[in-house]
Design an enzyme around this catalytic site. Structure first.
Site, PDB file in Angstrom:
ATOM      1  CG  HIS A   1      -2.035   0.888   1.307  1.00 36.09           C
ATOM      2  ND1 HIS A   1      -2.451   1.649   0.246  1.00 36.09           N
ATOM      3  CD2 HIS A   1      -2.836   1.242   2.355  1.00 36.09           C
ATOM      4  CE1 HIS A   1      -3.451   2.427   0.624  1.00 36.09           C
ATOM      5  NE2 HIS A   1      -3.699   2.212   1.908  1.00 36.09           N
TER       6      HIS A   1
ATOM      7  CG  HIS B   1      -4.449   0.810  -8.007  1.00 36.84           C
ATOM      8  ND1 HIS B   1      -5.781   0.754  -7.694  1.00 36.84           N
ATOM      9  CD2 HIS B   1      -3.878   1.668  -7.130  1.00 36.84           C
ATOM     10  CE1 HIS B   1      -6.004   1.565  -6.676  1.00 36.84           C
ATOM     11  NE2 HIS B   1      -4.866   2.124  -6.304  1.00 36.84           N
TER      12      HIS B   1
ATOM     13  CG  ASP C   1       2.947   4.773  -3.836  1.00 39.33           C
ATOM     14  OD1 ASP C   1       2.944   5.957  -3.479  1.00 39.33           O
ATOM     15  OD2 ASP C   1       2.331   3.870  -3.256  1.00 39.33           O
TER      16      ASP C   1
HETATM   17  N1  ACO Z   1       4.579  -6.734 -10.459  1.00 40.94           N
HETATM   18  C1  ACO Z   1       4.441  -7.950 -11.048  1.00 40.94           C
HETATM   19  N2  ACO Z   1       3.287  -8.641 -11.121  1.00 40.94           N
HETATM   20  C2  ACO Z   1       2.213  -8.078 -10.551  1.00 40.94           C
HETATM   21  C3  ACO Z   1       2.255  -6.807  -9.920  1.00 40.94           C
HETATM   22  C4  ACO Z   1       3.482  -6.141  -9.893  1.00 40.94           C
HETATM   23  N3  ACO Z   1       3.615  -4.939  -9.337  1.00 40.94           N
HETATM   24  N4  ACO Z   1       1.036  -6.509  -9.447  1.00 40.94           N
HETATM   25  C5  ACO Z   1       0.239  -7.537  -9.774  1.00 40.94           C
HETATM   26  N5  ACO Z   1       0.956  -8.483 -10.443  1.00 40.94           N
HETATM   27  C6  ACO Z   1       0.439  -9.726 -11.025  1.00 40.94           C
HETATM   28  C7  ACO Z   1       0.183 -10.788  -9.951  1.00 40.94           C
HETATM   29  O1  ACO Z   1       1.307 -11.591  -9.732  1.00 40.94           O
HETATM   30  C8  ACO Z   1      -0.980 -11.518 -10.547  1.00 40.94           C
HETATM   31  O2  ACO Z   1      -0.472 -12.351 -11.557  1.00 40.94           O
HETATM   32  P1  ACO Z   1      -1.141 -13.824 -11.791  1.00 40.94           P
HETATM   33  O3  ACO Z   1      -2.541 -13.548 -12.238  1.00 40.94           O
HETATM   34  O4  ACO Z   1      -0.270 -14.478 -12.831  1.00 40.94           O
HETATM   35  O5  ACO Z   1      -1.093 -14.511 -10.448  1.00 40.94           O
HETATM   36  C9  ACO Z   1      -1.799 -10.447 -11.256  1.00 40.94           C
HETATM   37  O6  ACO Z   1      -0.840  -9.430 -11.592  1.00 40.94           O
HETATM   38  C10 ACO Z   1      -2.901  -9.849 -10.376  1.00 40.94           C
HETATM   39  O7  ACO Z   1      -2.300  -9.412  -9.147  1.00 40.94           O
HETATM   40  P2  ACO Z   1      -3.022  -9.388  -7.752  1.00 40.94           P
HETATM   41  O8  ACO Z   1      -1.995  -9.442  -6.677  1.00 40.94           O
HETATM   42  O9  ACO Z   1      -4.101 -10.435  -7.735  1.00 40.94           O
HETATM   43  O10 ACO Z   1      -3.730  -7.961  -7.820  1.00 40.94           O
HETATM   44  P3  ACO Z   1      -4.304  -7.159  -6.599  1.00 40.94           P
HETATM   45  O11 ACO Z   1      -5.368  -6.300  -7.146  1.00 40.94           O
HETATM   46  O12 ACO Z   1      -4.663  -8.083  -5.484  1.00 40.94           O
HETATM   47  O13 ACO Z   1      -3.052  -6.300  -6.105  1.00 40.94           O
HETATM   48  C11 ACO Z   1      -1.519  -4.563  -5.763  1.00 40.94           C
HETATM   49  C12 ACO Z   1      -2.911  -4.945  -6.298  1.00 40.94           C
HETATM   50  C13 ACO Z   1      -1.360  -5.037  -4.320  1.00 40.94           C
HETATM   51  C14 ACO Z   1      -1.379  -3.031  -5.787  1.00 40.94           C
HETATM   52  C15 ACO Z   1      -0.444  -5.213  -6.669  1.00 40.94           C
HETATM   53  O14 ACO Z   1      -0.583  -4.771  -7.996  1.00 40.94           O
HETATM   54  C16 ACO Z   1       0.980  -4.960  -6.158  1.00 40.94           C
HETATM   55  O15 ACO Z   1       1.452  -5.683  -5.286  1.00 40.94           O
HETATM   56  N6  ACO Z   1       1.688  -3.895  -6.705  1.00 40.94           N
HETATM   57  C17 ACO Z   1       3.002  -3.563  -6.244  1.00 40.94           C
HETATM   58  C18 ACO Z   1       2.916  -2.764  -4.954  1.00 40.94           C
HETATM   59  C19 ACO Z   1       2.426  -1.365  -5.192  1.00 40.94           C
HETATM   60  O16 ACO Z   1       2.892  -0.650  -6.056  1.00 40.94           O
HETATM   61  N7  ACO Z   1       1.483  -0.948  -4.334  1.00 40.94           N
HETATM   62  C20 ACO Z   1       0.946   0.401  -4.356  1.00 40.94           C
HETATM   63  C21 ACO Z   1      -0.456   0.391  -4.800  1.00 40.94           C
HETATM   64  S1  ACO Z   1      -1.055   2.058  -4.903  1.00 40.94           S
HETATM   65  C22 ACO Z   1      -1.338   2.478  -3.305  1.00 40.94           C
HETATM   66  O17 ACO Z   1      -1.559   1.697  -2.433  1.00 40.94           O
HETATM   67  C23 ACO Z   1      -1.239   3.876  -2.995  1.00 40.94           C
END
Ligand code: ACO
Length: 434
Positions: free
Chosen positions: A274, A313, A369
């Site tokens: 987050h 996201h 971010d």
């Molecule tokens: N890098 C690589 N792969 C990713 C990323 C990433 N940043 N984000 C998602 N994925 C992939 C997952 O591995 C998953 O792949 P799969 O379907 O083969 O298993 C798919 O994309 C879906 O990902 P989920 O984790 O199910 O998506 P969710 O909506 O639950 O997560 C989140 C959203 C937590 C923001 C995620 O994208 C992430 O971890 N991003 C990196 C951290 C980040 O930048 N957070 C800031 C968010 S903005 C904020 O909070 C202000």
């Protein structure tokens, strides 16, 4: 076409009709009441049907009129005003007022609001003693979470959350004091004396003063950096039902004072998935080190060895509109501070990721971010402070959502259900038989 959903339970052959209700934007606001599913039972003993939704992927936990996000089309609005207009034409305190009160302030309302916030920036002297108790290398988010919670003990009247006058006062105190706590946490880590608020300065100008003032008699913030920080605060002010806001509402639903509820929200923000992501982005860019190492890094991410921080996201499946504004802000900041060398790595990383099938397929775009940390670093903030900056800005959003929760007669204490997978009753086992 009736506004209802007909469900047939194939276990019993029975049919049920559930009402569909709408928000102002039907595309996103069509809902069925989850509790209506409880009538769907196989027999009288049956508890009834539940929905299973880890992470609230498709569950509306509240009705809200504060922030609207359309993740598919990359839209973000506070109280109906597009984020681009707010970032361009308003100050952070104006936007905080809008988020909290529902309408833009008139000239006199704004004057009074700014005066009130400015005169609530001081903290009790004992807070400094608290700060002194932390180790020199304590993470400022840990300090912020603890000291916000500690404010609860200084304002016991804040527990009277049913009184709108009390709530209004605590909101002003929190919006006013968060930058002071944040700056004190930073100064503590450097062993530098705390700088008291300067009432002549703007909200962000004063924050820069409390962070960076050294021996000069009067700190004069650079207007470009002061404005850039103001824009970044506007972009982070609210984002509907995200993890930390949900924490604020969840804790708020048991009706404690807003200080401890906000400490819980800030703790949720701290996590790397987050608000902690901006810190992780900088660490990631440092680790990549140079543009040549990017393809290797991308391959490792695709192989599941870590995530591309600042990408992806839960809601945005398009370019995060905040990321676009941040990129524009970055150019202005770098004209003053000089270009952050990590920007080249970030730009190339973004370019490669946006063309790569793995990211395209999953609709992974840069989020708020991805670039904010690069600007913060250029402005002189250490990485440990990035999430703290986010928390200062998000305070107005958390408080608006908390207030909305308290005024919503449909809200109850947050208490999800579970799908139990454990044992049925087991017999007592004497210790020698285990
Ligand atoms: N890098 C690589 N792969 C990713 C990323 C990433 N940043 N984000 C998602 N994925 C992939 C997952 O591995 C998953 O792949 P799969 O379907 O083969 O298993 C798919 O994309 C879906 O990902 P989920 O984790 O199910 O998506 P969710 O909506 O639950 O997560 C989140 C959203 C937590 C923001 C995620 O994208 C992430 O971890 N991003 C990196 C951290 C980040 O930048 N957070 C800031 C968010 S903005 C904020 O909070 C202000």
């Amino acid at each position: 076409m009736p506004d209802s959903l007909t469900i047939t339970d194939n276990r019993t052959g029975k049919t049920y009709e559930l009402p569909i209700t709408y928000g102002t934007y039907p595309k996103y606001g069509a809902t069925i009441p989850a509790t209506a599913l409880r009538q769907i039972k196989v027999d009288e003993e049956d508890f009834g049907l539940l929905t299973y939704d880890p992470g609230f992927g498709n569950t509306a936990s509240c009705k809200s009129s504060i922030t609207f996000v359309d993740g598919e089309r990359g839209i973000l609005r506070y109280r109906g005003y597009p984020i681009q207009d707010l970032a361009q034409n308003y100050t952070f305190l104006e936007v905080a007022y809008l988020i909290l009160q529902g309408e833009l302030p008139s000239e006199s309302e704004l004057k009074e609001w700014v005066w009130e916030i400015t005169h609530h920036t001081m903290v009790h002297e004992k807070i400094k003693k608290f700060m002194d108790g932390f180790r020199y290398d304590a993470h400022p988010m840990g300090i912020l979470v603890s000291t916000v919670a500690a404010l609860s003990t200084f304002y016991p009247e804040a527990r009277d959350i049913a009184d709108p006058g009390v709530r209004a006062l605590e909101i002003k105190r929190l919006v006013g004091k968060m930058p002071t706590l944040a700056a004190f946490a930073y100064r503590n880590s450097l062993g530098m004396p705390y700088v008291h608020p300067d009432n002549d300065l703007s909200y962000t100008g004063n924050f820069l003063n409390m962070m960076f003032k050294a021996t000069e008699l009067k700190y004069e913030p650079n207007p470009v950096l002061e404005k850039a920080l103001d824009v970044l605060f506007i972009l982070h002010a609210d984002h509907e039902q995200n993890c930390s806001t949900n924490a604020m509402r969840c804790i708020g639903s048991s009706q404690p004072d807003p200080y401890v509820a906000l400490a819980g929200a800030a703790a949720a923000l701290y996590g790397p998935l987050h608000g902690g992501a901006n810190e992780q982005v900088l660490r990631m860019l440092d680790e990549i080190g140079s543009v040549e190492n990017i393809p290797d890094f991308i391959e490792r991410v695709k192989a599941g060895e870590g995530r591309l921080m600042g990408f992806g996201h839960r809601v945005y499946k398009n370019y995060d509109p905040r990321a676009t504004i941040i990129k524009e802000t970055a150019d202005k900041v770098f004209e003053v501070t000089g270009r952050n060398p990590l920007l080249d790595i970030a730009l190339e990383l973004e370019k490669i990721a946006l063309e790569d099938e793995y990211f395209v397929e999953r609709k992974l775009y840069p989020n708020v971010d991805f670039y904010s940390g690069i600007i913060y670093q250029a402005m002189g903030f250490p990485v440990e402070m990035f999430t703290v900056l986010f928390a200062i800005a998000r305070t107005s959003g958390w408080l608006a959502q908390w207030q909305e929760l308290l005024e919503d007669s449909e809200q109850k204490i947050a208490r999800p259900r579970q799908v139990f997978l454990g044992y049925d009753t087991r017999d007592y086992v004497p210790i020698e038989k285990r």
